[in-house]
Design a protein around this motif. Structure first.
Motif, mmCIF file in Angstrom:
data_model
loop_
_atom_site.group_PDB
_atom_site.id
_atom_site.type_symbol
_atom_site.label_atom_id
_atom_site.label_comp_id
_atom_site.label_asym_id
_atom_site.label_seq_id
_atom_site.Cartn_x
_atom_site.Cartn_y
_atom_site.Cartn_z
ATOM 1 N N ALA A 145 7.595 8.578 12.284
ATOM 2 C CA ALA A 145 8.221 9.309 11.213
ATOM 3 C C ALA A 145 8.338 8.561 10.057
ATOM 4 C CB ALA A 145 9.899 9.614 11.729
ATOM 5 N N ASP A 146 7.746 9.508 9.022
ATOM 6 C CA ASP A 146 7.756 8.982 7.552
ATOM 7 C C ASP A 146 9.373 9.107 7.017
ATOM 8 O OD1 ASP A 146 7.681 8.706 4.933
ATOM 9 O OD2 ASP A 146 6.374 10.103 4.333
ATOM 10 N N MET A 147 10.048 8.022 6.871
ATOM 11 C CA MET A 147 11.466 8.003 6.531
ATOM 12 C C MET A 147 11.523 7.539 5.092
ATOM 13 S SD MET A 147 13.779 7.050 9.843
ATOM 14 C CE MET A 147 13.696 7.801 11.203
ATOM 15 N N SER A 148 10.675 7.529 4.167
ATOM 16 C CA SER A 148 10.406 7.014 2.862
ATOM 17 C C SER A 148 11.592 7.231 2.084
ATOM 18 C CB SER A 148 9.137 7.591 2.204
ATOM 19 O OG SER A 148 8.058 6.937 2.626
ATOM 20 N N SER A 149 12.431 8.568 2.313
ATOM 21 C CA SER A 149 13.147 9.001 1.137
ATOM 22 C C SER A 149 14.520 9.177 1.633
ATOM 23 C CB SER A 149 12.726 10.384 0.370
ATOM 24 O OG SER A 149 12.284 11.189 1.282
ATOM 25 N N ALA A 183 5.470 18.943 1.198
ATOM 26 C CA ALA A 183 4.559 18.256 0.522
ATOM 27 C C ALA A 183 3.919 17.063 1.238
ATOM 28 C CB ALA A 183 4.738 17.901 -1.087
ATOM 29 N N TRP A 184 4.848 16.100 1.766
ATOM 30 C CA TRP A 184 4.509 14.652 2.178
ATOM 31 C C TRP A 184 3.805 14.693 3.513
ATOM 32 C CZ3 TRP A 184 3.472 11.312 -1.111
ATOM 33 C CH2 TRP A 184 3.738 11.442 -2.535
ATOM 34 N N SER A 185 4.421 15.578 4.437
ATOM 35 C CA SER A 185 3.813 15.475 5.768
ATOM 36 C C SER A 185 2.489 16.337 5.507
ATOM 37 C CB SER A 185 4.798 16.353 6.819
ATOM 38 O OG SER A 185 5.302 17.555 6.251
ATOM 39 N N GLU A 188 11.887 15.372 3.269
ATOM 40 C CA GLU A 188 10.704 15.721 2.526
ATOM 41 C C GLU A 188 11.289 15.761 1.043
ATOM 42 O OE1 GLU A 188 7.766 16.414 2.442
ATOM 43 O OE2 GLU A 188 7.422 17.002 4.852
ATOM 44 N N THR A 189 10.572 14.839 0.412
ATOM 45 C CA THR A 189 11.428 14.320 -1.122
ATOM 46 C C THR A 189 11.108 15.491 -2.149
ATOM 47 O OG1 THR A 189 10.334 12.200 -0.482
ATOM 48 C CG2 THR A 189 11.237 12.482 -2.750
ATOM 49 N N VAL A 190 10.143 16.047 -2.034
ATOM 50 C CA VAL A 190 9.903 17.087 -3.254
ATOM 51 C C VAL A 190 10.306 18.362 -2.813
ATOM 52 C CG1 VAL A 190 7.912 18.832 -4.024
ATOM 53 C CG2 VAL A 190 7.485 16.196 -3.457
ATOM 54 N N ALA A 192 9.280 1.471 -0.231
ATOM 55 C CA ALA A 192 10.624 0.756 -0.575
ATOM 56 C C ALA A 192 11.319 1.374 -1.644
ATOM 57 C CB ALA A 192 10.517 -0.899 -0.942
ATOM 58 N N GLN A 193 10.553 1.994 -2.596
ATOM 59 C CA GLN A 193 11.052 2.282 -3.903
ATOM 60 C C GLN A 193 12.167 3.377 -4.124
ATOM 61 O OE1 GLN A 193 7.937 2.695 -2.818
ATOM 62 N NE2 GLN A 193 7.085 4.683 -3.253
ATOM 63 N N LYS A 194 12.941 3.796 -3.112
ATOM 64 C CA LYS A 194 13.857 4.691 -3.203
ATOM 65 C C LYS A 194 15.124 3.948 -2.642
ATOM 66 C CE LYS A 194 10.209 7.643 -1.936
ATOM 67 N NZ LYS A 194 9.943 8.427 -3.170
ATOM 68 N N ASN A 195 15.241 3.698 -1.269
ATOM 69 C CA ASN A 195 16.480 3.456 -0.738
ATOM 70 C C ASN A 195 16.404 1.772 -0.371
ATOM 71 O OD1 ASN A 195 18.574 4.665 -0.744
ATOM 72 N ND2 ASN A 195 18.289 5.848 1.153
ATOM 73 N N GLY A 231 0.819 -1.427 0.006
ATOM 74 C CA GLY A 231 0.142 0.034 0.173
ATOM 75 C C GLY A 231 0.768 1.344 -0.084
ATOM 76 N N GLY A 232 2.233 1.062 -0.035
ATOM 77 C CA GLY A 232 2.982 2.225 -0.010
ATOM 78 C C GLY A 232 2.808 3.222 1.384
ATOM 79 N N ALA A 233 3.698 3.959 1.259
ATOM 80 C CA ALA A 233 3.614 4.977 2.494
ATOM 81 C C ALA A 233 2.386 5.885 2.390
ATOM 82 C CB ALA A 233 4.757 6.152 2.287
ATOM 83 N N THR A 234 1.858 5.820 1.443
ATOM 84 C CA THR A 234 0.335 6.545 1.507
ATOM 85 C C THR A 234 -0.418 5.850 2.114
ATOM 86 O OG1 THR A 234 0.951 7.409 -0.780
ATOM 87 C CG2 THR A 234 -1.311 7.328 -0.292
ATOM 88 N N MET A 235 -0.626 4.431 1.981
ATOM 89 C CA MET A 235 -1.359 3.599 3.263
ATOM 90 C C MET A 235 -1.238 3.935 4.389
ATOM 91 S SD MET A 235 -3.872 1.490 3.285
ATOM 92 C CE MET A 235 -3.768 -0.211 1.994
ATOM 93 N N GLN A 236 0.106 4.112 5.032
ATOM 94 C CA GLN A 236 0.332 4.455 6.163
ATOM 95 C C GLN A 236 -0.136 5.712 6.723
ATOM 96 O OE1 GLN A 236 1.793 1.963 8.346
ATOM 97 N NE2 GLN A 236 1.406 0.872 6.396
ATOM 98 N N PHE A 237 -0.110 6.779 5.587
ATOM 99 C CA PHE A 237 -0.945 7.928 6.137
ATOM 100 C C PHE A 237 -2.285 7.737 6.830
ATOM 101 C CE2 PHE A 237 1.280 10.441 2.391
ATOM 102 C CZ PHE A 237 2.431 10.372 3.214
ATOM 103 N N ALA A 238 -2.828 6.722 6.578
ATOM 104 C CA ALA A 238 -4.329 6.433 6.936
ATOM 105 C C ALA A 238 -4.166 5.277 7.951
ATOM 106 C CB ALA A 238 -5.347 5.893 6.106
HETATM 107 N N1 PMP Z 1 6.343 10.115 1.933
HETATM 108 C C1 PMP Z 1 7.281 10.598 1.132
HETATM 109 C C2 PMP Z 1 8.429 11.104 2.056
HETATM 110 C C3 PMP Z 1 7.603 9.920 -0.152
HETATM 111 O O1 PMP Z 1 8.604 10.460 -0.779
HETATM 112 C C4 PMP Z 1 6.442 9.477 -0.832
HETATM 113 C C5 PMP Z 1 6.666 8.928 -2.278
HETATM 114 N N2 PMP Z 1 7.357 9.958 -3.123
HETATM 115 C C6 PMP Z 1 5.360 9.038 -0.212
HETATM 116 C C7 PMP Z 1 5.452 9.278 1.179
HETATM 117 C C8 PMP Z 1 4.321 8.297 -0.751
HETATM 118 O O2 PMP Z 1 4.929 6.840 -0.916
HETATM 119 P P1 PMP Z 1 4.046 5.905 -1.809
HETATM 120 O O3 PMP Z 1 4.057 6.198 -3.258
HETATM 121 O O4 PMP Z 1 4.971 4.732 -1.554
HETATM 122 O O5 PMP Z 1 2.671 5.692 -1.294
#
Ligand code: PMP
Length: 360
Positions: free
Chosen positions: A171-175, A100-102, A150-152, A194-197, A74-81
């Motif tokens: 903590a969202d540590m995705s990137s 943007a992500w937080s 913050e990836t963006v 997972a799709q970054k590091n 479900g990605g980090a986006t699923m974790q938001f919920a």
């Molecule tokens: N959080 C951060 C910091 C991100 O960079 C991203 C994706 N670029 C997301 C959340 C969303 O991740 P996902 O596409 O895995 O849902």
């Protein structure tokens, strides 16, 4: 065929050695006569793969024994919920918005329950982090949520001393996960796509302290309940087996590189080279305060935006791709995760200097 340098924010480059090993093992994994993609997740082969991946990850991040490692989807986006669904327990949570992500995480938490904005740097266009005095914590919050990279916007928390809240820290540590050592015991829940590091898309990593399990309401969907996922070893249903296998190869590669302390040194060197190039040029600009610049995602603009399209086209001819910035900030963005070699950043800065000499 030559491999190119891919500066995408994600899915991003994977280490070449990992791809080569996956290729060599594709048709017949360790003599079992089939691909990891084809094998049952309930058998001893896949059990060994996931156990090894978890063990290596725990070793790399020094994950304390009282934390569960979950391999979810479900990605980090699923974790938001999923985070508020599991942790709110009828209370409110604190969110710091630094990009943007937080901001998305905060918005989603408010759909699930109640979330309070305790600090935002939006008025500064997310080019800095909030000072401690700007944050008004709620001592009764269910948790405090932050995005540590913050990836963006290219803003990274290099230390979290401003976050001295008495509530669980999420903590969202995705990137930037695995880009440097981190003291997991300072956090109660850490997550990332997972799709970054880490590896291919489709896998989401959650590291959660055991005392946060079991707080979910009884009507939470089973798939979303951390406690159920933990009891089932992330195999309540069919997990993303191939992504877990590749992530495991990435963890082994990281150990071979000397672990996260060694990765951090390389990442510092890569980021320094690029920021110095930007800061000493007359054409390129990065707006983020130096103390909170990201080592992973480096946005920059050209002070002649009419050159953007030719910058991207010329870069491509040099084997430099996915350098276009996010539409929210414009310009360019170089994402330089663990798998981007120093040579890739050297190729980028040398191209940037040539481009500036020609057009700047
Ligand atoms: N959080 C951060 C910091 C991100 O960079 C991203 C994706 N670029 C997301 C959340 C969303 O991740 P996902 O596409 O895995 O849902």
């Amino acid at each position: 065929m030559e491999r190119i340098y891919n500066f995408s924010a994600g899915p991003a480059m994977l280490p070449q050695e990992v791809l080569e090993q996956a290729r060599d093992e594709l048709l017949n994994w360790h003599g079992c006569g089939m691909s990891v993609m084809e094998m049952t997740h309930r058998g001893k082969d896949f059990s060994a793969i996931i156990a090894q991946a978890e063990g290596d990850l725990r070793e790399l991040l020094n994950v304390p024994a009282n934390y569960k490692v979950l391999f979810l989807q479900g990605g980090a986006t699923m974790q938001f919920a999923q985070i508020p669904l599991n942790l709110l327990a009828g209370r409110s949570a604190d969110y710091i918005v630094t990009g943007a992500w937080s901001k998305k995480a905060f918005k989603e938490a408010n759909k699930v329950g109640s979330a309070r904005l305790v600090a935002t740097t939006e008025a500064s266009n997310f080019t800095r982090l909030p000072q401690k005095a700007e944050i008004s914590f709620d001592p009764d919050a269910a948790y405090l949520h932050v995005c540590t990279n913050e990836t963006v916007h290219g803003v990274e928390m290099h230390d979290i001393s401003a976050l001295e809240a008495s509530v669980p820290l999420v903590a969202d540590m995705s990137s930037h996960i695995l880009s440097r050592p981190v003291d997991i015991s300072q956090y109660n829940l850490v997550y990332g796509g997972a799709q970054k590091n880490i590896g291919p898309a489709g896998l989401t990593l959650v590291i959660v302290r055991e005392d946060l399990l079991g707080r979910a309401p009884a009507n939470i969907p089973t798939m979303l309940d951390y406690a159920v996922q933990a009891e089932n070893g992330s195999m309540l249903n069919t997990p993303p087996t191939y992504s877990i296998y590749i992530a495991g190869l990435v963890f082994q590669w990281l150990k071979k590189q000397g672990g996260l302390a060694a990765m951090e040194q390389t990442n510092i060197a890569k980021a320094k080279l690029l920021y110095e190039t930007i800061d000493t040029s007359c054409l390129y600009h990065n707006p983020v305060e130096p103390a909170c610049r990201s080592r992973m995602n480096i946005p920059f603009t050209l002070n002649k935006p009419e050159l953007d399209e030719s910058f991207i086209a010329e870069a491509k001819k040099q084997g430099i791709v996915s350098i276009k910035g996010h539409k929210m900030v414009g310009g360019m963005r170089a994402s330089i995760y663990n798998a981007m070699p120093l040579e890739g950043v050297q190729a980028l800065v040398s191209f940037m200097q040539d481009f500036e000499n020609q057009y700047g």
